[in-house]
Write a protein that holds these residues in place. Structure first.
Motif, PDB file in Angstrom:
ATOM      1  N   LEU A 178      22.747   9.055  23.411  1.00  0.00           N
ATOM      2  CA  LEU A 178      21.369   9.015  23.880  1.00  0.00           C
ATOM      3  C   LEU A 178      21.351   8.461  25.287  1.00  0.00           C
ATOM      4  CD1 LEU A 178      20.030   7.488  20.588  1.00  0.00           C
ATOM      5  CD2 LEU A 178      19.712   9.850  21.338  1.00  0.00           C
ATOM      6  N   ARG A 179      20.618   9.170  26.157  1.00  0.00           N
ATOM      7  CA  ARG A 179      20.450   8.687  27.523  1.00  0.00           C
ATOM      8  C   ARG A 179      19.383   7.607  27.481  1.00  0.00           C
ATOM      9  NH1 ARG A 179      23.701   8.372  30.247  1.00  0.00           N
ATOM     10  NH2 ARG A 179      25.373   9.745  29.658  1.00  0.00           N
ATOM     11  N   SER A 180      19.585   6.589  28.253  1.00  0.00           N
ATOM     12  CA  SER A 180      18.528   5.591  28.279  1.00  0.00           C
ATOM     13  C   SER A 180      18.601   4.807  29.558  1.00  0.00           C
ATOM     14  CB  SER A 180      18.680   4.653  27.093  1.00  0.00           C
ATOM     15  OG  SER A 180      19.984   4.130  27.105  1.00  0.00           O
ATOM     16  N   PRO A 215      22.996   8.167  17.771  1.00  0.00           N
ATOM     17  CA  PRO A 215      21.824   8.539  16.960  1.00  0.00           C
ATOM     18  C   PRO A 215      21.757   7.801  15.613  1.00  0.00           C
ATOM     19  CG  PRO A 215      22.883  10.496  17.856  1.00  0.00           C
ATOM     20  CD  PRO A 215      23.776   9.337  18.192  1.00  0.00           C
ATOM     21  N   ARG A 257      22.639   3.865  21.665  1.00  0.00           N
ATOM     22  CA  ARG A 257      23.159   5.089  22.274  1.00  0.00           C
ATOM     23  C   ARG A 257      23.590   6.091  21.227  1.00  0.00           C
ATOM     24  NH1 ARG A 257      24.378   4.220  27.633  1.00  0.00           N
ATOM     25  NH2 ARG A 257      24.255   6.477  27.712  1.00  0.00           N
ATOM     26  N   LYS A 268      20.211  15.304  16.434  1.00  0.00           N
ATOM     27  CA  LYS A 268      20.650  15.854  17.715  1.00  0.00           C
ATOM     28  C   LYS A 268      21.965  16.614  17.606  1.00  0.00           C
ATOM     29  CE  LYS A 268      18.045  12.460  20.220  1.00  0.00           C
ATOM     30  NZ  LYS A 268      17.456  11.714  19.078  1.00  0.00           N
ATOM     31  N   GLU A 300      20.292   4.434  16.333  1.00  0.00           N
ATOM     32  CA  GLU A 300      18.863   4.629  16.580  1.00  0.00           C
ATOM     33  C   GLU A 300      18.117   4.848  15.263  1.00  0.00           C
ATOM     34  OE1 GLU A 300      17.430   8.371  18.147  1.00  0.00           O
ATOM     35  OE2 GLU A 300      16.182   7.310  19.612  1.00  0.00           O
TER      36      GLU A 300
END
Lengths: 326, 328
Positions: B315-317, B244, B242, B288, B247
């Motif tokens: 982050l949408r997931s 960045p 979630r 982002k 990720e």
């Protein structure tokens, strides 16, 4: 076409003694290593400590003369280390090590060090060399501001970029990288791996990439050779060799590589990586091999061609035949 | 249930430069927690501070409770009993943590004398039992071996045996396999997992290698520039990060199978603690980042079942497989 680099039966033997009064023992750090590297190709060399991968790299570059066998660069035998022909050849082959701080001169600015090989090998007009150095720094993602700094003022990733810029100054045909990203953090490691891939593709460099990290080696190499105790035990295409390893040692290496969400039972190798000074008889891997048979103790398996670009040195591996091999 | 360890608001600064900014972290008995992040993220400092192992010029504040009892700033005698006793720690380089002029048996014996009051034959027998427990080959003979006579993997096994001497409730392993070959790394990780199963001790595994942590731990905390930026069940984190930065770390990791893709390198470098950016420390490197990110530091907040992230724009997931399992 002649390959850029060709090695036939390379061996390097060191004398090692255990304790002050011990008898010297011959250690075969590299044994019967044969390989070919075409122009613009990338060969990954993986292995654990004591596998002889770094020594193999130095033999291939001609930094050390082999005790047996021969390395040929661009069709000609490697001249003896230190000779004038050997010095001239340095411009065409370069090496990058794990520790960039040790490879850089602490007293000189980065830009001056990138320019140095141009002066040494007399490349380009003297007045153009500073501009060429700046160009090289820019190509590796370093600004002129960073070029004016000394190595200790740079981060680890920036230093390794500077070393790469310097290695590329003479427009080499061959780059040998020995654990170039092992000391870097993951995010910086990815930057340097991408940089090396880009430069390799742009400049048509041939590259030998030596590392213990299978994941990084696969990322950057077209072909991979796996070494164990001085010998190549398996060789094949990078995408293929880790997806379908055939040698029991490669299988164990792939199984041991940590990965998120990895399922299934790991192949755990018994024991330690063996000591090159006490090389087991026959196949050097047999004391740790789960499938070893009596023949493995007695007879050294040769690196046999299995077809489909794969070679392996194991008595129990049959030639690959089409789909069955998968 | 009382957590085994509860760290709250733990802050550390060295000569005015903040290395840790209010870390909150708790650990249940028997749990395996992974702590990942790059150099300078504060993952080691967190535990060194918690155990009072930082040099005197480090300014430490906050609270660290071990089963409810405050240990931060506890008297030296309490900490001496605790360290190597209920809480043990092993490090990356076993050769430099071991005493080169003492035998392995003597060094394990010292820990047994100090924390278990054993002596004489009982001490040696227990030392041998511990070496057997950590899978040391030829344990009886290894008792009289010196560290330089052992390989890196064997020295790490000896360190683990010594850590187990005090029957710890918590083992903190700081990059325990980073200096080891990959096949030996696999052996040591397997050993840590089986010891945890047998003894019921909790494990904190500090590593820069997400793969290592993912396989060994139940839960993972990702640290960046002295803060926890994401915390999640291990599988869920890898399937759907979630934050960045998390990720980015996952994208920077080359894979051993599947199609080869270009690595998504995180641009730039970890900020120097003396020149920390305002707001979110990751913002200058974040793909982002928006203007809000430079204005304030995002707090670590709930973003899903058993998941926390410190990001204004997490982050949408879609719920990952692992998360669905957790909720079910």
């Amino acid at each position: 076409m002649t390959p850029l680099l060709e090695a036939e039966g390379l061996a390097r033997v060191y004398a090692s003694r255990r304790g002050v009064f011990g008898r010297p023992v011959a250690v075969r750090a590299v044994d019967h290593v044969s390989l070919r590297l075409g122009r613009g190709e990338t060969l990954g060399v993986v292995g654990e400590s004591g596998s002889g991968k770094s020594t193999a790299g130095r033999l291939l570059l001609g930094f050390e003369a082999p005790d047996e066998g021969e390395a040929r660069f661009d069709g000609a035998a490697m001249p003896p280390p230190g000779s004038p022909e050997w010095r001239r050849l340095r411009a065409r082959m370069q090496m990058i090590y794990q520790d960039p701080l040790g490879a850089l001169d602490r007293r000189l600015t980065v830009a001056a060090q990138v320019k140095e090989p141009l002066d040494i090998h007399g490349i380009g007009a003297p007045e153009d060399r500073a501009a060429r150095a700046a160009e090289l720094l820019a190509a590796t993602g370093l600004s002129a501001r960073i070029g004016a700094r000394r190595p200790h003022e740079l981060s680890g990733g920036q230093r390794q970029r500077a070393v790469i810029a310097r290695a590329l100054a003479t427009r080499p045909d061959l780059l040998v990288c020995d654990e170039p990203v092992s000391a870097l953090d993951v995010s910086i490691q990815a930057q340097v791996v991408n940089l090396l891939s880009d430069l390799q593709a742009e400049l048509g460099l041939a590259m030998i990439f030596i590392s213990h990290d299978l994941r990084v080696v696969r990322q950057i190499s077209a072909r991979v050779a796996v070494m164990y105790l001085g010998r190549i035990v398996e060789e094949g295409a990078a995408d293929d060799i880790f997806a379908r390893p055939v040698h029991p040692y490669t299988k164990a290496l792939v199984s041991a590589a940590p990965a998120p969400g990895k399922t299934g039972k790991r192949i755990l190798l018994e024991g330690e990586p063996p000591n090159p000074a006490a090389r087991p008889s026959g196949c050097a891997f047999h004391p740790r091999c789960a499938v070893a048979v009596p023949r493995c103790r007695a007879e050294v398996p040769s690196l046999a061609d299995l077809g489909a670009g794969r070679r392996a040195a194991c008595h129990l591996v049959a030639p690959l035949s089409g789909q069955e091999a998968a | 249930m009382t957590p085994l360890v509860a760290i709250s608001g733990l802050s550390v600064s060295f000569d005015g430069a903040a290395a840790l900014h209010g870390v909150d972290l708790s650990l249940a008995p028997g749990e395996a927690l992974g702590l990942v992040g790059e150099s300078g993220s504060g993952k080691s400092v967190t535990w060194l501070a918690a155990l009072g192992l930082l040099p005197p010029h480090a300014a430490v504040s906050g609270s660290v409770r071990l089963e409810g009892a405050e240990i931060l700033g506890a008297p030296a005698s309490t900490l001496d009993r605790l360290r190597g006793g209920r809480v043990a720690m092993i490090f990356q380089d076993p050769a430099s943590s071991l005493n080169p002029v003492l035998t392995i048996g003597k060094q394990i014996g010292e820990a047994l004398a100090l924390h278990r009051g054993l002596d004489g034959r009982a001490r040696m027998a227990e030392a041998k039992r511990l070496l057997d427990l950590v899978g040391m080959p030829d344990s009886a003979r290894r008792l009289s071996a010196y560290p330089h006579e052992l390989s890196g993997g064997q020295n790490q096994r000896a360190m683990i045996a010594m850590a187990l001497a005090g029957r710890p409730d918590l083992l903190i392993a700081d990059e325990p396999t980073t200096a080891l070959d990959v096949t030996i790394q696999a052996q040591i990780l397997e050993l840590l997992a089986s010891l945890r199963k047998e003894t019921g001790m909790a494990l904190v595994l500090i590593s820069h290698d997400l793969g290592v942590v993912a396989e060994t731990c139940d839960r993972v905390a990702v640290m960046y520039a002295g803060r926890i930026v994401e915390e999640a069940p291990a599988l869920a984190l890898f399937e759907a990060p979630r934050h960045p930065y998390a990720e980015g770390l996952i994208g920077a990791l080359p894979l051993l199978d599947g199609p080869r893709r270009r690595l998504t390198a995180i641009p730039g470098t970890v900020p120097d603690p003396r020149e920390a950016p305002p707001g979110c420390a990751f913002a200058p490197r974040c793909p982002k980042a928006a203007s809000a990110c430079a204005g304030a530091v995002p707090a670590l907040t709930e973003v899903g079942p058993a998941r926390r992230a410190a990001c204004f724009f997490p982050l949408r997931s879609t719920p990952s497989r692992a998360e669905r399992k957790v909720t079910a």
